[in-house]
Design a protein around this motif. Structure first.
Motif, short mmCIF file in Angstrom:
data_model
loop_
_atom_site.label_atom_id
_atom_site.label_comp_id
_atom_site.label_asym_id
_atom_site.label_seq_id
_atom_site.Cartn_x
_atom_site.Cartn_y
_atom_site.Cartn_z
N SER A 101 0.80 -1.23 0.00
CA SER A 101 0.00 0.00 0.00
C SER A 101 0.83 1.27 0.00
N ASP A 386 -18.40 5.31 -1.62
CA ASP A 386 -17.31 4.57 -2.25
C ASP A 386 -15.99 5.29 -1.97
N ASP A 428 -17.42 -3.23 2.35
CA ASP A 428 -17.49 -2.78 0.96
C ASP A 428 -16.59 -3.69 0.13
N GLU A 429 -17.19 -4.64 -0.59
CA GLU A 429 -16.40 -5.61 -1.35
C GLU A 429 -15.49 -4.94 -2.36
N ALA A 430 -15.93 -3.84 -2.94
CA ALA A 430 -15.12 -3.17 -3.96
C ALA A 430 -13.86 -2.55 -3.37
N THR A 432 -11.62 -3.84 -1.64
CA THR A 432 -10.46 -4.72 -1.66
C THR A 432 -9.60 -4.52 -2.91
N ARG A 433 -10.07 -3.66 -3.85
CA ARG A 433 -9.29 -3.46 -5.07
C ARG A 433 -8.00 -2.69 -4.82
N ARG A 434 -7.90 -2.03 -3.66
CA ARG A 434 -6.67 -1.29 -3.35
C ARG A 434 -6.27 -1.57 -1.90
#
Length: 460
Positions: A101, A386, A428-430, A432-434
């Protein structure tokens, strides 16, 4: 060189206080300087952040505290001064970046000097003020501790947030008023005082409304903070507070909270409502939007509610907050933690817009021999936009749920042991993209073990 200059100013301020006291005569000076009280505390703090698998964990161990001296009052006047210090044992490198990260420690850094984390020693002459006090009036001028709903000590680390300015309180039977002007701030975990604009951005700065990294650190123009309060208790069960925060060239924020707590035969009903709104003052800190701290184009509103009960040492409350408006709720994290009903330690609503939080909290107090024990358990769910939506999510924090357990043990009059664990789970499943949306934010546990010894008594 700046630290040397600030120390000289602090010494000069203390000297002026001594001269002012001497004006009352040699006898009063002797009483003030010799027959005072020494007080303070020693604290050791161990913290660990356990991030999800594949991301770096962090830990820190620090010891230190504060030592103060208060002179004996003469005709209501006295002097107080307090010196703060902390020493880290450097058990891990808090400046090291997580490889996935490119983020470093978030919580543990506040146990050090957040501006110079490589320096394991922090020293600060944090308090030095002249005070007048009688049954109804209190006046302070100088460096001091200050507790208001939004600007406060936020003392969950080693060195709290301190301010420099003038503060006045007046008390009557059913109402009180207080307020003042602040012209310098020493944010939590720093080694000196800063001008108002200079202090904004010392902690993480997040993103601007359009998603670019904010550039307001070191580019914010503001000279003073004006704060006013009226506290009214019309009936025994009702308490109403009104606060007003005006920050030169940045923002204006009125805040009000109403509590109604009704005693019955063997239990108590608890309720409360709170409301605040804020809007830009001047250019928000800078004429260029990306260099401006307060970018909101319109007004932001915050509404909260609480309901619950208390029975035989048990206290249960349901708490909720909603943030709406044209922008994000903003209050410099350097100045204090928020009083929102749904607040839980180790996360905040600051920097979010179009967000909600709901939290249930259970508290129990009891005694065991000479120990006074307290347990606080809280579970909350926090809806966030988001993380890619910078307009409503300044720090890119995903929607999450949080479970806190806080245990306290007061052993006699001097010792206190505290343990806190805060666990936050990503919802928030999305996100995990970062990796930068996860580390130190969600899917992590933060452990804190604190040992405190109180020194003397602050009699004056």
């Amino acid at each position: 060189m700046k630290n040397v200059s600030n120390r000289k100013k602090a010494y000069a301020l203390f000297l002026l206080m001594a001269i002012a006291t001497q004006a009352w005569g040699q006898d009063s000076l002797w009483q003030n300087l010799v027959k005072g009280s020494i007080y303070g505390e020693w604290r050791s703090f161990y913290m660990v952040t356990d991030n999800t698998e594949g991301l770096k964990d962090f830990q820190a161990l620090t010891t230190g505290g504060r030592i103060g001296y208060a002179t004996k009052p003469y005709r209501g006047w006295n002097l107080k001064t307090v010196f703060y210090a902390s020493q880290s044992f450097g058990i891990s490198d808090l400046t090291a970046l997580d490889s996935a990260s490119q983020r470093r420690s978030r919580y543990e850094l506040a146990l050090l000097d957040i501006q110079n984390p490589e320096d394991l020693t922090v020293l600060l002459w944090g308090e030095a003020y002249l005070q007048y006090q009688d049954e109804r009036h209190q006046l302070r001028i100088g460096r001091m501790r200050l507790k208001t709903p939004f600007l406060n000590l936020q003392d969950g680390r080693m060195i709290p947030t301190l301010v420099e300015g003038g503060w006045y309180r007046y008390r009557q039977h059913k109402w009180s008023a207080e307020g003042g002007v602040i012209w310098r701030v020493a944010p939590r975990s720093t080694s000196r005082f800063f001008g108002i604009g200079e202090s904004v951005g010392i902690n993480g700065i997040g993103r601007g409304l359009t998603g670019e990294s904010s550039l307001y650190r070191g580019n914010t123009t503001s000279n003073v903070i004006l704060i006013g309060n009226v506290n009214y208790t019309p009936f025994r069960d009702v308490q109403w507070e009104v606060w007003d925060y005006w920050v030169h060239n940045i923002f204006h924020m009125p805040y009000t909270v109403l509590f109604w707590n009704k005693d019955f035969e063997d239990w108590k009903f608890i309720s409360g409502v709170q409301y605040a709104f804020q809007h830009k003052v001047g250019n928000g800190g800078n004429d260029r939007p990306l260099f401006s701290y307060f970018e909101n184009p319109g007004v932001v509103h915050m509404v909260g509610g609480r309901v619950g009960g208390e029975y035989r040492g048990w206290k249960l409350t349901l708490n909720a907050n909603v943030i709406r408006g044209d922008g994000r709720f903003l209050f410099p994290r350097e100045w204090g933690r928020e009083p929102l009903f749904s607040f839980q330690r180790r996360e905040r609503a600051e920097g979010t817009g179009n967000s909600e939080g709901m939290m249930v909290q259970l508290t129990k107090d009891w005694e065991f021999r000479k120990w006074k024990l307290k347990a606080v358990a809280g579970y909350g769910y926090y809806w966030r936009s988001d993380p890619l939506n910078a307009f409503e999510n300044k720090y890119a924090i995903p929607e999450y749920e949080q479970l806190n357990l806080n245990l306290f043990a007061d052993i006699g009059k001097r010792w206190r042991v505290e343990y806190l664990i805060a666990y936050k789970a990503n919802k928030d499943e999305a996100a995990t993209r970062r990796a930068s949306f996860i580390i130190n934010k969600v899917d992590m546990a933060n452990h804190n073990l604190v040992l405190t010894y109180r020194i003397g008594d602050e009699r004056f």
